[in-house]
Design an enzyme around this catalytic site. Structure first.
Site, PDB file in Angstrom:
ATOM      1  N   ALA B  37      51.913  77.292  13.877  1.00 34.66           N
ATOM      2  CA  ALA B  37      51.369  76.976  12.546  1.00 34.66           C
ATOM      3  C   ALA B  37      50.144  76.076  12.703  1.00 34.66           C
ATOM      4  CB  ALA B  37      52.419  76.275  11.699  1.00 34.66           C
ATOM      5  N   ASP B  38      49.308  76.032  11.664  1.00 36.79           N
ATOM      6  CA  ASP B  38      48.306  74.968  11.589  1.00 36.79           C
ATOM      7  C   ASP B  38      48.552  74.260  10.263  1.00 36.79           C
ATOM      8  OD1 ASP B  38      47.248  76.588   9.603  1.00 36.79           O
ATOM      9  OD2 ASP B  38      45.610  77.334  10.840  1.00 36.79           O
ATOM     10  N   SER B  39      47.664  73.327   9.885  1.00 32.86           N
ATOM     11  CA  SER B  39      47.958  72.523   8.694  1.00 32.86           C
ATOM     12  C   SER B  39      48.058  73.391   7.434  1.00 32.86           C
ATOM     13  CB  SER B  39      46.895  71.442   8.526  1.00 32.86           C
ATOM     14  OG  SER B  39      45.619  72.037   8.401  1.00 32.86           O
TER      15      SER B  39
END
Lengths: 418, 80
Positions: B37-39
């Protein structure tokens, strides 16, 4: 000593429209005069006054994109990435073998990620601010397709987007051509897409009186240059071309579909939607493109027209061709791809360029379908209803595109000769 | 609601959103480091969990949600 201009060739093609996802099938269907226009169930369900369009019905994004990409890319970007993948595959090119800073992306955007915008705005109105997806911005901004192509293929040169409505992807190809010719880049993925067949967008175009309302006869609705034409039919899909500097293409043994030879572009400065009534800008753009290619008007064999099927466009485009070419206008072959796939807005110039390039490569011209009732004001050879293979071959073609806002763009494509 | 039910629901959302396989979604797995995931994806996942469990995750609590376990415990407490 004057430096010789670098030459630019088309070495890869990816196209997705209502007529399929393979360039050969697409071109075969065009030659057969097959229509991709049909009734669109969701337009009917929404109670839209226009319920026909040219839709890509069996597109499976996962065939072209990774799982995580699919969810955060608007349909317009999914089309773009799919076409870019197909074009690269077709070009048999390893981007990794090139200097990534000498490779660019240049796409046209008509509307952008409007499906995502509509979906998220509806959610905002219904459920409030906290339910708006964090991916909204990156799904709807018009540059994002270019960015995604760069990201997915590690292309580090400029990833640009031009927005000139229905001329957008033709302008993009023209600007990409110039970047390669002048020596700034060696290869550009260029073209464009559109995915805006929504009740909202269709309503907006319909209220401008721009669309055909021939709901009961979808396949006969787009009838460029025919006297009973009553507007354009909206389409979706896209096209990407690999444009490459000639020597690099020759060195790697690439397929040379055609040469991009000249480009002309300008603005009408006349009216926000209507074309100049004497076709002034269109004439000048065609003239400039031919001059830029170092050719004379008599060299042109074929024009892939903008040919939208609106009463005004087709009349003015014909007038412009006649005023510029004089007697030669009656020797030209002219056809409109939109008669079969409708109008792809920001994707039109790219997809129709692909039709033009494949015509040069194969020596066959697709017809203008539904040209049945002659219009005294549209009296040129529109290749009505049946494809033709001109005896003398097809050496040079013009591709026209004109956009709301008075944007005119014309490209010259040539059969490749060393 | 049992903790295991929350875990299974979180697992389902993570698989849907990130396309990871079932065996990757273990208690200790970190959203960013282990699950890709990223932000933005994290916000997306949290929004889906908020909707599913009808809880509100405070913005200031976001950084506490590093692992699957953190998320499950957080929701378990809120529901408790």
């Amino acid at each position: 000593m004057k430096k010789l201009k670098r030459r630019v060739v088309v070495t890869g093609i990816g196209v997705i429209t209502s007529l399929g996802k393979d360039k050969n099938i697409f071109f075969d269907y065009l030659l057969q005069g097959k229509s991709g226009i049909s009734e669109i169930p969701h337009l009917r369900e929404a109670g839209c006054p226009v319920i026909i369009g040219s839709a890509v019905t069996d597109f499976v994004p996962l065939n072209y994109l990774d799982f995580k990409e699919v969810r955060i890319c608007d349909r317009i970007t999914q089309f773009t990435l799919a076409c870019a993948g197909l074009a690269l595959q077709d070009s048999r090119l390893e981007i990794k073998s090139l200097d990534p800073y000498r490779v660019g992306v240049y796409l046209g955007a008509g509307i952008g990620g409007i499906l995502s915008f509509e979906e998220q705005y509806t959610r905002y109105l219904k459920d409030g601010s906290s339910r708006v997806s964090p991916f909204t911005v990156t799904m709807m901004i018009p540059n994002i397709s270019s960015a995604w192509v760069s990201l997915k293929h590690s292309i580090k040169g400029p990833a640009l987007t031009i927005s000139t409505a229905c001329a957008a992807s033709l302008n993009a190809i023209g600007e990409a051509f110039k970047l390669i010719r002048e020596g700034s880049l060696d290869l550009v993925l260029t073209g464009g897409a559109e995915a805006s067949l929504t009740p909202f967008v269709v309503s907006a175009f319909n209220n401008m009186k721009a669309l055909s309302t021939r709901n009961l006869e979808p396949a006969r609705a787009s009838r460029p240059f025919d006297r009973e034409r009553d507007g354009f039919v909206m389409g979706e899909g896209g096209g990407i071309l690999v444009l490459e500097e000639l020597n690099q293409a020759l060195n790697r043994g690439a397929t040379l579909y055609a040469e991009v030879a000249g480009y002309g572009t300008n603005s009408d400065a006349y009216h926000i939607t209507a074309p100049h009534q004497e076709g002034e800008g269109a004439i000048r753009a065609m003239q400039d493109a031919v001059k830029d290619a170092g050719l004379s008007l008599e060299d042109i064999d074929y024009i892939n027209a903008h040919g939208t099927s609106t009463p005004l466009n087709d009349r003015i485009e014909t007038l412009a061709i006649k005023k510029l070419f004089g007697e030669h206008a009656y020797k030209l072959k002219i056809s409109s791809t939109k008669s079969m796939i409708g109008h792809l807005l920001g994707g039109a110039g790219a997809v129709e360029s692909i039709a033009t390039v494949l015509s040069l490569y194969n020596g066959i011209l697709h017809p203008t379908m539904n040209y049945e009732v002659p219009d005294p004001e549209c009296d040129l050879d529109y290749v009505p209803n049946v494809a033709i293979k001109p005896a003398g071959g097809i050496e040079v073609a013009l591709k026209n595109a004109f956009g709301f806002g008075g944007h005119n763009a014309v490209l010259v494509y040539k059969k490749f000769h060393s | 609601m049992e903790r295991i039910e929350i875990f299974n629901a979180v697992k389902q959302v993570v698989i849907e959103r990130l396309g990871v396989s079932e065996d990757q979604v273990v208690e200790e797995a970190e959203f960013v480091k282990d699950l890709g995931a990223d932000s933005l994806y994290l916000v997306d996942i949290v929004m889906e969990l908020e909707e599913k469990f009808k809880v509100r995750v405070e913005d200031s609590d976001f950084e506490k949600l590093k692992t699957i376990k953190n998320a499950v415990d957080y929701i378990f407490q809120k529901l408790g």
